[in-house]
Design an enzyme around this catalytic site. Structure first.
Site, mmCIF file in Angstrom:
data_model
loop_
_atom_site.group_PDB
_atom_site.id
_atom_site.type_symbol
_atom_site.label_atom_id
_atom_site.label_comp_id
_atom_site.label_asym_id
_atom_site.label_seq_id
_atom_site.Cartn_x
_atom_site.Cartn_y
_atom_site.Cartn_z
ATOM 1 N N ARG A 121 1.006 -1.083 -0.040
ATOM 2 C CA ARG A 121 0.006 0.151 -0.161
ATOM 3 C C ARG A 121 0.728 1.174 -0.288
ATOM 4 O O ARG A 121 1.765 1.615 0.511
ATOM 5 C CB ARG A 121 -1.336 0.137 1.374
ATOM 6 C CG ARG A 121 -2.096 -1.375 0.848
ATOM 7 C CD ARG A 121 -2.760 -0.874 1.954
ATOM 8 N NE ARG A 121 -2.361 -1.042 3.304
ATOM 9 C CZ ARG A 121 -2.784 -0.057 5.062
ATOM 10 N NH1 ARG A 121 -3.535 1.022 4.783
ATOM 11 N NH2 ARG A 121 -2.116 0.090 6.096
ATOM 12 N N ASN A 147 10.573 0.465 4.417
ATOM 13 C CA ASN A 147 9.730 1.836 4.192
ATOM 14 C C ASN A 147 8.147 1.221 4.977
ATOM 15 O O ASN A 147 7.753 2.582 5.667
ATOM 16 C CB ASN A 147 9.297 1.457 2.752
ATOM 17 C CG ASN A 147 7.715 1.934 2.455
ATOM 18 O OD1 ASN A 147 7.432 2.985 2.268
ATOM 19 N ND2 ASN A 147 6.051 1.502 2.876
ATOM 20 N N ASP A 173 0.005 9.618 16.017
ATOM 21 C CA ASP A 173 0.089 10.865 16.438
ATOM 22 C C ASP A 173 -0.911 11.861 17.804
ATOM 23 O O ASP A 173 -2.287 11.105 18.338
ATOM 24 C CB ASP A 173 -0.503 11.616 15.460
ATOM 25 C CG ASP A 173 0.473 11.733 14.170
ATOM 26 O OD1 ASP A 173 1.942 11.229 14.398
ATOM 27 O OD2 ASP A 173 -0.137 12.162 13.284
ATOM 28 N N TYR A 182 7.393 9.811 16.027
ATOM 29 C CA TYR A 182 7.643 9.191 14.780
ATOM 30 C C TYR A 182 8.759 9.469 14.357
ATOM 31 O O TYR A 182 10.115 9.328 13.527
ATOM 32 C CB TYR A 182 5.994 10.076 14.340
ATOM 33 C CG TYR A 182 6.137 10.316 12.381
ATOM 34 C CD1 TYR A 182 5.366 8.616 11.710
ATOM 35 C CD2 TYR A 182 6.792 10.712 11.456
ATOM 36 C CE1 TYR A 182 6.041 8.385 10.781
ATOM 37 C CE2 TYR A 182 6.527 10.989 10.084
ATOM 38 C CZ TYR A 182 6.457 9.838 10.049
ATOM 39 O OH TYR A 182 6.167 9.089 8.008
ATOM 40 N N PRO A 189 10.680 11.234 2.663
ATOM 41 C CA PRO A 189 9.557 12.371 1.847
ATOM 42 C C PRO A 189 8.943 13.139 2.480
ATOM 43 O O PRO A 189 8.801 13.164 3.790
ATOM 44 C CB PRO A 189 8.327 11.390 2.035
ATOM 45 C CG PRO A 189 8.581 9.833 2.047
ATOM 46 C CD PRO A 189 10.400 10.142 2.761
HETATM 47 N N1 CAA Z 1 1.262 24.207 15.348
HETATM 48 C C1 CAA Z 1 1.352 24.527 16.402
HETATM 49 N N2 CAA Z 1 -0.199 23.967 17.663
HETATM 50 C C2 CAA Z 1 -0.746 22.972 16.818
HETATM 51 C C3 CAA Z 1 -0.287 22.575 15.560
HETATM 52 C C4 CAA Z 1 0.506 22.309 15.400
HETATM 53 N N3 CAA Z 1 1.314 22.068 14.565
HETATM 54 N N4 CAA Z 1 -1.250 21.752 15.515
HETATM 55 C C5 CAA Z 1 -2.559 21.354 16.227
HETATM 56 N N5 CAA Z 1 -2.064 22.717 17.249
HETATM 57 C C6 CAA Z 1 -2.510 22.695 18.657
HETATM 58 C C7 CAA Z 1 -4.479 23.273 17.919
HETATM 59 O O1 CAA Z 1 -4.385 24.613 17.574
HETATM 60 C C8 CAA Z 1 -4.873 22.863 19.455
HETATM 61 O O2 CAA Z 1 -4.951 24.086 20.114
HETATM 62 P P1 CAA Z 1 -5.906 25.389 21.623
HETATM 63 O O3 CAA Z 1 -6.199 23.960 22.226
HETATM 64 O O4 CAA Z 1 -5.040 26.171 22.178
HETATM 65 O O5 CAA Z 1 -7.277 25.111 20.248
HETATM 66 C C9 CAA Z 1 -3.722 22.205 20.228
HETATM 67 O O6 CAA Z 1 -2.895 21.904 19.758
HETATM 68 C C10 CAA Z 1 -4.169 20.308 19.481
HETATM 69 O O7 CAA Z 1 -4.568 20.139 20.910
HETATM 70 P P2 CAA Z 1 -5.541 19.338 21.025
HETATM 71 O O8 CAA Z 1 -6.376 18.551 21.935
HETATM 72 O O9 CAA Z 1 -6.892 19.360 19.666
HETATM 73 O O10 CAA Z 1 -4.828 17.853 19.678
HETATM 74 P P3 CAA Z 1 -5.510 15.936 19.565
HETATM 75 O O11 CAA Z 1 -5.484 15.447 21.380
HETATM 76 O O12 CAA Z 1 -6.980 15.953 19.340
HETATM 77 O O13 CAA Z 1 -4.923 16.092 18.456
HETATM 78 C C11 CAA Z 1 -3.346 16.215 16.425
HETATM 79 C C12 CAA Z 1 -5.136 16.442 17.347
HETATM 80 C C13 CAA Z 1 -2.803 14.681 16.720
HETATM 81 C C14 CAA Z 1 -2.550 17.481 16.861
HETATM 82 C C15 CAA Z 1 -3.513 16.617 14.747
HETATM 83 O O14 CAA Z 1 -4.227 18.012 14.859
HETATM 84 C C16 CAA Z 1 -2.615 15.971 13.897
HETATM 85 O O15 CAA Z 1 -3.558 14.810 13.415
HETATM 86 N N6 CAA Z 1 -2.812 16.890 13.642
HETATM 87 C C17 CAA Z 1 -1.329 16.279 12.487
HETATM 88 C C18 CAA Z 1 -0.033 15.468 12.463
HETATM 89 C C19 CAA Z 1 0.762 15.106 11.441
HETATM 90 O O16 CAA Z 1 1.032 16.731 10.409
HETATM 91 N N7 CAA Z 1 0.720 14.366 11.555
HETATM 92 C C20 CAA Z 1 1.406 13.560 9.899
HETATM 93 C C21 CAA Z 1 1.024 12.504 9.212
HETATM 94 S S1 CAA Z 1 1.707 12.905 8.348
HETATM 95 C C22 CAA Z 1 3.587 11.312 8.151
HETATM 96 O O17 CAA Z 1 3.655 10.982 9.244
HETATM 97 C C23 CAA Z 1 4.269 11.288 7.122
HETATM 98 C C24 CAA Z 1 5.331 11.897 7.056
HETATM 99 O O18 CAA Z 1 5.960 11.457 7.204
HETATM 100 C C25 CAA Z 1 5.137 13.669 6.404
#
Ligand code: CAA
Length: 240
Positions: free
Chosen positions: A12, A82, A88, A147, A177
């Site tokens: 996948r 891979n 997260d 991660y 990537p």
């Molecule tokens: N920078 C700063 N603040 C951030 C932020 C960021 N990048 N992302 C979220 N926040 C803040 C939010 O605004 C929120 O703030 P408030 O409480 O003031 O509103 C807080 O952080 C998040 O609190 P939550 O309680 O809502 O968080 P949660 O427990 O629900 O978690 C999360 C949410 C898991 C962080 C979700 O936002 C998420 O999945 N984020 C993406 C993370 C990411 O980029 N992962 C990459 C996946 S792809 C991959 O990994 C492949 C690769 O190699 C590139």
């Protein structure tokens, strides 16, 4: 039949694109997967690439899996580590289990994958190792302490392996990537994903095939002097 290549997490996402690209380049490819039988069967039906089920988090399973592939297809000269997962959560909410699962698959899993295959590469005086790391291992990422730690660790691993393998004709390189249009990235909440895409100068997610082409180059004979390197493919999101 060309050299044998093993791609973990190869049924996948980015791994599937790598498996197909290597097959198209003339290699005999084995695609490992951990759990999704239906996806693996579909992948084999569509591509003709054999799939093998084991968890990279389990050393003995990796050893037995590599032995099975070698019995079926011949010595593995190319290994693409891979397979990877995300769990997260912001650090204050991250559980020890979320930490450990990611370490076991993304970091120890890379050791487990390469280690049983390495002695054969040394004996045959040829090998190509490519680890799929991540832009988030280079720059860190909110909610990815686990991660990012593994993906940065993978880069340390290949730089060390490169030094150990060079005299034996083995190269070890990484591809980092950026955000690629796969199920893993699509699982990020839509609003968050949109804000990530807004930070990518290319203005889009990458395609799995764009990563696969980097891997196909690194495993080719033409790349024999490239060792311990990292190719970043992230649409100018970050410069390591
Ligand atoms: N920078 C700063 N603040 C951030 C932020 C960021 N990048 N992302 C979220 N926040 C803040 C939010 O605004 C929120 O703030 P408030 O409480 O003031 O509103 C807080 O952080 C998040 O609190 P939550 O309680 O809502 O968080 P949660 O427990 O629900 O978690 C999360 C949410 C898991 C962080 C979700 O936002 C998420 O999945 N984020 C993406 C993370 C990411 O980029 N992962 C990459 C996946 S792809 C991959 O990994 C492949 C690769 O190699 C590139």
């Amino acid at each position: 039949m060309g050299r044998v290549a093993l791609v973990t997490g190869g049924s996948r996402g980015i791994g599937a694109a790598i498996a197909v690209a290597l097959k198209d380049a003339g290699y005999t490819v084995a695609a490992n997967y951990a759990g999704n039988d239906a996806a693996a069967e579909k992948f084999t039906a569509e591509t003709g690439i054999k799939t093998y089920k084991w968890s990279v988090a389990d050393y003995e399973a990796c050893k037995a899996g590599a032995a099975k592939v070698e019995a079926d297809l011949g010595p593995i000269d190319i290994v693409i580590a891979n397979a990877g997962i995300t769990r997260d959560a912001p650090f204050h909410k991250m559980t020890p289990q979320q930490w450990q699962e990611v370490i076991d698959t993304n970091l120890t899993g890379v050791f487990n994958t390469i280690h049983p295959i390495w002695p054969g590469m040394r004996e045959r005086k040829f090998g190509r190792v490519v680890v799929i790391s991540s832009v988030n291992g280079q720059k860190g990422q909110f909610a990815q302490v686990n991660y990012a730690a593994t993906k940065a660790g993978d880069l340390g691993m290949i730089k060390s392996l490169a030094q150990e393998g060079a005299r034996a004709g083995i190269t070890a390189n990484a591809v980092c990537p950026g955000y690629i249009a796969t199920e893993m990235v699509m699982a990020v909440p839509e609003k968050v994903r949109e804000s990530i895409i807004a930070q990518i100068p290319a203005g889009r997610l990458g395609e799995p095939e764009e990563i696969a082409r980097c891997v196909a180059f690194l495993v080719s004979d033409d790349a024999g002097f490239i060792n311990g390197s990292t190719i970043s493919a992230n649409g100018a999101q970050f410069f390591a």
